[in-house]
Design an enzyme around this catalytic site. Structure first.
Site, PDB file in Angstrom:
ATOM      1  N   SER A  91       0.846  -1.201   0.000  1.00 43.92           N
ATOM      2  CA  SER A  91       0.000   0.000   0.000  1.00 43.92           C
ATOM      3  C   SER A  91       0.874   1.241   0.000  1.00 43.92           C
ATOM      4  O   SER A  91       2.022   1.204   0.476  1.00 43.92           O
ATOM      5  CB  SER A  91      -0.878   0.017   1.254  1.00 43.92           C
ATOM      6  OG  SER A  91      -1.545   1.256   1.378  1.00 43.92           O
TER       7      SER A  91
ATOM      8  N   TYR B  65      -1.653   0.104  10.669  1.00 41.88           N
ATOM      9  CA  TYR B  65      -1.787  -0.305   9.264  1.00 41.88           C
ATOM     10  C   TYR B  65      -0.543   0.093   8.465  1.00 41.88           C
ATOM     11  O   TYR B  65      -0.014  -0.701   7.677  1.00 41.88           O
ATOM     12  CB  TYR B  65      -3.053   0.299   8.655  1.00 41.88           C
ATOM     13  CG  TYR B  65      -3.295  -0.129   7.222  1.00 41.88           C
ATOM     14  CD1 TYR B  65      -3.492  -1.471   6.893  1.00 41.88           C
ATOM     15  CD2 TYR B  65      -3.299   0.810   6.185  1.00 41.88           C
ATOM     16  CE1 TYR B  65      -3.697  -1.869   5.574  1.00 41.88           C
ATOM     17  CE2 TYR B  65      -3.507   0.417   4.861  1.00 41.88           C
ATOM     18  CZ  TYR B  65      -3.706  -0.920   4.560  1.00 41.88           C
ATOM     19  OH  TYR B  65      -3.911  -1.310   3.256  1.00 41.88           O
TER      20      TYR B  65
END
Ligand code: NDP
Ligand code: 8X3
Length: 266
Positions: free
Chosen positions: A152, A165
């Site tokens: 990501s 995250y």
């Protein structure tokens, strides 16, 4: 021209929605043989049907929880059984797509929850490690095989509310880089595809089913779609065997940086 993915075994984790489901369809369109895993088996069944419609030579699905070692081992034993058929004794997993994962909550560290942090690491980091460990014995050497990890933009720049995250996706990047060194000489390629804002079930999961909050993430801008990323996964896995696409950062045109997004007024 015949696709290099025709009749090749492709294993996708997190295939029940978003990138994974779209990737199943995209690999299916190349005539690949699919092994699909996720927790929601009812959803996998639908993905399996659409992948077959798209052209998959074979498509099979099985329950998989990447946060549980026992589940990963059971899944891989099942996958092995599918690959060793009546006519073939060969273990030849050609593509592993480590896609299962996601974010849980958007709380600052000060009020973060253990359960959210643990789920985030169990799926995005430990799940990736476990699945890869279990899949490697099924992958041939020197055959242009690929491991495609889904990272990501969050693994490359941090943002408030996403400490766990971002740390997990930074972990994914580190694992990808270490694995590439470990597999040097085997012919197995290792890649990471790192998307920015993409409209899938990602934000719905992050906000625990609050669809209004999820929709706000993409309000007024054109996000990436699952199909955009699926097409890129397939492209990465279908390069000639001597070409390794190491790392790809893919953002929507409306996203210049993490948190810098162009939004049209209504
Ligand atoms: P979705 O929520 O649509 O898909 C997530 C997939 O992961 C689902 O199929 C889900 O299946 C699966 N999954 C989650 N936990 C587990 C588990 N414990 N075991 C097995 N499967 C699991 O989101 P995306 O398609 O967007 O997400 C796919 C990947 O892309 C994730 O790693 C995410 O972090 C990453 N990503 C997403 C971006 C975005 O903006 N959408 C951007 C950058 C990266 P099930 O619930 O059925 O188990
Ligand atoms: C998902 C992208 O920016 O929502 O990995 O964290 S972001």
């Amino acid at each position: 021209m015949k696709s290099p993915l025709k009749n090749k075994w492709v294993l996708i984790t997190g295939a029940s929605s978003g990138f994974g489901a779209a990737a199943a369809k995209a690999f299916g369109a190349h005539g690949a043989k699919l092994l699909l895993g996720a927790r929601r088996v009812d959803r996998l069944e639908k993905v399996d049907i659409s992948a077959k419609k798209a052209g998959a030579t074979q498509a099979w699905f099985h329950e998989l929880d990447v946060s549980q070692t026992a589940s990963v081992e059971k899944f891989m034993a099942w996958a092995k059984g599918k690959m060793i058929g009546r006519r073939s004794r060969a273990l030849n997993l050609h593509v592993l797509v480590n896609n299962a994962g996601g974010a849980h909550g958007l709380d600052p560290v000060a009020t973060g929850r253990d359960a959210d942090w643990e789920t985030t690491f169990q799926t995005n980091v430990l799940g990736l490690l476990r699945v890869t460990r279990a899949a490697l014995p099924l992958m041939p050497h020197d055959a242009g095989a690929s491991i495609v990890n889904i990272g990501s933009i969050a693994g490359r720049s941090a943002y408030a509310g996403a400490a766990a995250y971002c740390a997990a996706k930074s972990g994914e990047l580190a694992i990808t880089r270490a694995l590439r060194q470990e597999l040097l000489g085997t012919g197995i390629r290792v890649s990471t595809i790192d998307p920015g804002l993409a409209e899938t079930e990602f934000s719905n999961v992050r906000f625990k089913g609050d669809q209004k909050k999820a929709d706000e993430v993409y309000a007024g801008m054109n996000p990436l779609t699952a199909a955009d990323i699926a097409e890129i996964i397939v492209w990465v896995a279908s390069r000639p065997p001597h070409v390794n696409i190491d790392e790809l950062l893919v953002k929507p045109t409306d996203q210049a940086e993490m948190g810098k997004v162009y939004r049209r007024k209504k």
